[in-house]
Write a protein that holds these residues in place. Sequence first.
Motif, PDB file in Angstrom:
ATOM      1  N   GLN A  95      -0.741  10.867  -1.775  1.00 47.37           N
ATOM      2  CA  GLN A  95       0.260   9.817  -1.915  1.00 47.37           C
ATOM      3  C   GLN A  95       1.641  10.442  -2.044  1.00 47.37           C
ATOM      4  N   VAL A  96       2.609   9.870  -1.355  1.00 49.56           N
ATOM      5  CA  VAL A  96       3.964  10.390  -1.397  1.00 49.56           C
ATOM      6  C   VAL A  96       4.503  10.286  -2.822  1.00 49.56           C
ATOM      7  N   PRO A  97       4.856  11.431  -3.434  1.00 48.11           N
ATOM      8  CA  PRO A  97       5.358  11.391  -4.812  1.00 48.11           C
ATOM      9  C   PRO A  97       6.882  11.294  -4.839  1.00 48.11           C
ATOM     10  N   GLY A  98       7.437  11.260  -6.051  1.00 50.81           N
ATOM     11  CA  GLY A  98       8.882  11.338  -6.190  1.00 50.81           C
ATOM     12  C   GLY A  98       9.351  12.760  -5.983  1.00 50.81           C
ATOM     13  N   ARG A  99      10.640  12.979  -6.162  1.00 47.30           N
ATOM     14  CA  ARG A  99      11.206  14.297  -5.962  1.00 47.30           C
ATOM     15  C   ARG A  99      10.758  15.255  -7.054  1.00 47.30           C
ATOM     16  N   LEU A 100      10.854  16.530  -6.749  1.00 46.90           N
ATOM     17  CA  LEU A 100      10.471  17.553  -7.716  1.00 46.90           C
ATOM     18  C   LEU A 100      11.374  17.510  -8.945  1.00 46.90           C
ATOM     19  N   ASN A 101      12.671  17.269  -8.708  1.00 41.76           N
ATOM     20  CA  ASN A 101      13.637  17.210  -9.804  1.00 41.76           C
ATOM     21  C   ASN A 101      13.497  18.411 -10.733  1.00 41.76           C
ATOM     22  N   TYR A 102      13.545  19.576 -10.146  1.00 40.21           N
ATOM     23  CA  TYR A 102      13.397  20.807 -10.927  1.00 40.21           C
ATOM     24  C   TYR A 102      14.588  21.003 -11.867  1.00 40.21           C
ATOM     25  N   GLN A 103      14.300  21.262 -13.115  1.00 40.82           N
ATOM     26  CA  GLN A 103      15.317  21.579 -14.105  1.00 40.82           C
ATOM     27  C   GLN A 103      15.005  22.954 -14.686  1.00 40.82           C
ATOM     28  N   PRO A 104      15.924  23.902 -14.550  1.00 42.64           N
ATOM     29  CA  PRO A 104      15.679  25.235 -15.112  1.00 42.64           C
ATOM     30  C   PRO A 104      15.458  25.154 -16.615  1.00 42.64           C
ATOM     31  N   PRO A 105      14.758  26.122 -17.185  1.00 41.50           N
ATOM     32  CA  PRO A 105      14.517  26.121 -18.625  1.00 41.50           C
ATOM     33  C   PRO A 105      15.835  26.103 -19.404  1.00 41.50           C
ATOM     34  N   SER A 106      15.841  25.412 -20.527  1.00 44.72           N
ATOM     35  CA  SER A 106      17.037  25.306 -21.352  1.00 44.72           C
ATOM     36  C   SER A 106      17.058  26.402 -22.419  1.00 44.72           C
ATOM     37  N   SER A 107      18.250  26.840 -22.744  1.00 48.19           N
ATOM     38  CA  SER A 107      18.405  27.806 -23.828  1.00 48.19           C
ATOM     39  C   SER A 107      18.286  27.101 -25.172  1.00 48.19           C
ATOM     40  N   ASP A 108      17.847  27.846 -26.162  1.00 46.28           N
ATOM     41  CA  ASP A 108      17.864  27.355 -27.531  1.00 46.28           C
ATOM     42  C   ASP A 108      19.332  27.266 -27.968  1.00 46.28           C
ATOM     43  N   GLU A 109      19.814  26.072 -28.252  1.00 41.25           N
ATOM     44  CA  GLU A 109      21.237  25.859 -28.495  1.00 41.25           C
ATOM     45  C   GLU A 109      21.754  26.666 -29.686  1.00 41.25           C
ATOM     46  N   GLN A 110      20.993  26.698 -30.753  1.00 41.29           N
ATOM     47  CA  GLN A 110      21.436  27.443 -31.933  1.00 41.29           C
ATOM     48  C   GLN A 110      21.511  28.936 -31.638  1.00 41.29           C
ATOM     49  N   ALA A 111      20.486  29.452 -30.963  1.00 33.78           N
ATOM     50  CA  ALA A 111      20.484  30.871 -30.620  1.00 33.78           C
ATOM     51  C   ALA A 111      21.599  31.187 -29.632  1.00 33.78           C
ATOM     52  N   LEU A 112      21.851  30.268 -28.694  1.00 32.39           N
ATOM     53  CA  LEU A 112      22.899  30.469 -27.697  1.00 32.39           C
ATOM     54  C   LEU A 112      24.269  30.588 -28.372  1.00 32.39           C
ATOM     55  N   ARG A 113      24.565  29.669 -29.281  1.00 30.62           N
ATOM     56  CA  ARG A 113      25.859  29.716 -29.976  1.00 30.62           C
ATOM     57  C   ARG A 113      26.003  31.016 -30.779  1.00 30.62           C
TER      58      ARG A 113
ATOM     59  N   MET B 233       0.854  -1.201   0.000  1.00 28.38           N
ATOM     60  CA  MET B 233       0.000   0.000   0.000  1.00 28.38           C
ATOM     61  C   MET B 233       0.886   1.245   0.000  1.00 28.38           C
ATOM     62  N   SER B 234       0.568   2.207  -0.844  1.00 27.61           N
ATOM     63  CA  SER B 234       1.405   3.398  -0.951  1.00 27.61           C
ATOM     64  C   SER B 234       1.300   4.245   0.307  1.00 27.61           C
ATOM     65  N   GLN B 235       2.382   4.943   0.631  1.00 27.10           N
ATOM     66  CA  GLN B 235       2.434   5.764   1.828  1.00 27.10           C
ATOM     67  C   GLN B 235       1.679   7.070   1.600  1.00 27.10           C
ATOM     68  N   GLN B 236       0.966   7.515   2.622  1.00 26.35           N
ATOM     69  CA  GLN B 236       0.194   8.745   2.548  1.00 26.35           C
ATOM     70  C   GLN B 236       0.776   9.776   3.514  1.00 26.35           C
ATOM     71  N   ILE B 237       0.792  11.038   3.107  1.00 24.11           N
ATOM     72  CA  ILE B 237       1.180  12.126   3.991  1.00 24.11           C
ATOM     73  C   ILE B 237       0.199  13.269   3.797  1.00 24.11           C
ATOM     74  N   SER B 238       0.190  14.187   4.741  1.00 23.72           N
ATOM     75  CA  SER B 238      -0.701  15.342   4.631  1.00 23.72           C
ATOM     76  C   SER B 238      -0.163  16.320   3.588  1.00 23.72           C
ATOM     77  N   VAL B 239      -1.045  17.155   3.099  1.00 25.80           N
ATOM     78  CA  VAL B 239      -0.639  18.194   2.156  1.00 25.80           C
ATOM     79  C   VAL B 239       0.411  19.102   2.797  1.00 25.80           C
ATOM     80  N   SER B 240       0.242  19.415   4.085  1.00 23.57           N
ATOM     81  CA  SER B 240       1.221  20.259   4.788  1.00 23.57           C
ATOM     82  C   SER B 240       2.598  19.603   4.804  1.00 23.57           C
ATOM     83  N   ALA B 241       2.632  18.308   5.140  1.00 20.72           N
ATOM     84  CA  ALA B 241       3.907  17.591   5.179  1.00 20.72           C
ATOM     85  C   ALA B 241       4.533  17.529   3.796  1.00 20.72           C
ATOM     86  N   PHE B 242       3.699  17.335   2.779  1.00 20.84           N
ATOM     87  CA  PHE B 242       4.220  17.300   1.413  1.00 20.84           C
ATOM     88  C   PHE B 242       4.846  18.636   1.035  1.00 20.84           C
ATOM     89  N   LEU B 243       4.159  19.739   1.345  1.00 19.10           N
ATOM     90  CA  LEU B 243       4.681  21.064   1.023  1.00 19.10           C
ATOM     91  C   LEU B 243       6.017  21.311   1.730  1.00 19.10           C
TER      92      LEU B 243
END
Length: 469
Positions: A180-198, A1-11
């Motif tokens: 339900q306890v989710p995975g990590r946020l794994n935040y990735q900042p937006p990527s630059s357009d490679e052609q425009a960057l070069r 059974m998946s683990q449950q936490i409160s919205v407060s604990a999740f935040l």
Amino acid sequence: MSQQISVSAFLISRIKELGVQHVFGIPGDYVLPFFDELIKEGSPVKQIGTCNELNAAYLADGYSRVKGFGVAAVTYGPGAFNAVNAVAGAFDAHVPLLLVSGAPQTARYREGKKLLLHHAVGSDLNATIRVFTPITAAAARIETAEEAIPTIDWLLRVALDQKRPVYLEIPFDMQRAEVQVPGRLNYQPPSSDEQALRKVVERVAHAVNSAGKVGVLVGVFVDRDGLQQVVEDMLTTSRLPFATTFDQKAGYLEYLPNCVGFYQGGVTPQPVLDATEGADILLTLGMPRTEFNLGFLTHDFKEDRMIELGHDTANVMGEEVHGVYLRHLVPLLAQRISPRAEEVFEDTFPFTYTKQREVPENRPELCTLLRHNLNFLLIILNNAGYTAERAIHPDRDDSYNDIHVWNYHLLPQALGGRQDSNGVDAHTEAQFVDALSSYRGKGLQVVNARLDKNDMPSFFIEMSDMLKH
């Protein structure tokens, strides 16, 4: 059974992932379940109580500037409203933070106008979220448990992407709702357009390296994008003359010998103007064009010689390129800029750092310092009133610009500090120097530096003349 936490604990777990270790705020009836979770034994985040909600939000702002993200928590209605000025300031200064507000139970929203609640603006339960909508990058309320995870994750990503505050309203019952306890946020900042960057890197490097005289202005997004060390290394290696700006008074850079001073439009010292506006190419790094940065629009930029590298857009001598981020541009550009010959620049600072300083840690207000037994030296530059306003309306008996001169050095004891925690009242330079040299780094000491109310920097006088015209 998946683990449950409160919205407060999740935040709480989510903001911990972002490196947040402290939440500033004041509990209230509609946000108590969140605070219950926050102060539980083993909570990964510590609650820091403040004197009012405005201070809490300002502390979250300061915390974000140092740590990268800040959080404040308040109750619904008056509690949230009291934080408005700080949140609006964070929006204007591009500071990412989260303001968490409690709210009435979800059933109350479904009842509409049938029931009047305390802390509500009449029968309008949506007034608070509407107030925060124009001064945040996003504002949202969690109305069902299923919405909690996607809503929280979305708000955090928006704040980090746009470098601006967000507002989250959590009804009382939703704070205890389980998810339900989710995975990590794994935040990735937006990527630059490679052609425009070069393309941008190639064009900027060529323009800078082929120009005879290049000046640099350092802006606020250098800090917001965590580029302090990269920019410092680039300026050190390239030896390009640069100036700091109003919203990026970068003390950690001013010790460099190629720092020519402080840029402020038409009231800027001539050597700084010569090195920046007078350059063949003027390169700005993360500097928004605001009236303060430009000396109330008294600047004289040559647009066809400007290269502006913003948070997510570059403007190279009139050609605007979107989808390229400062955090990607600067490291690449630093590798491509050729070092300049050593040059001696005139020192335009009344006071100049002689060595590199560490970025200071954010600290609470005065009584909070005492409560947490922190060692702190607080210097009050006390001219008994409002300098800028006196400059705008000089030679008047404008008593509304004066404030009473209290014995501020007695504040620590008045607020419950130790008998030996009082500071000194310094009327002369010698007394001020003695006060600084006598501090031994233990406890809280206040230095009340008394200034002549009519003695003001020439900057304020010159700026007041410009405001009149």
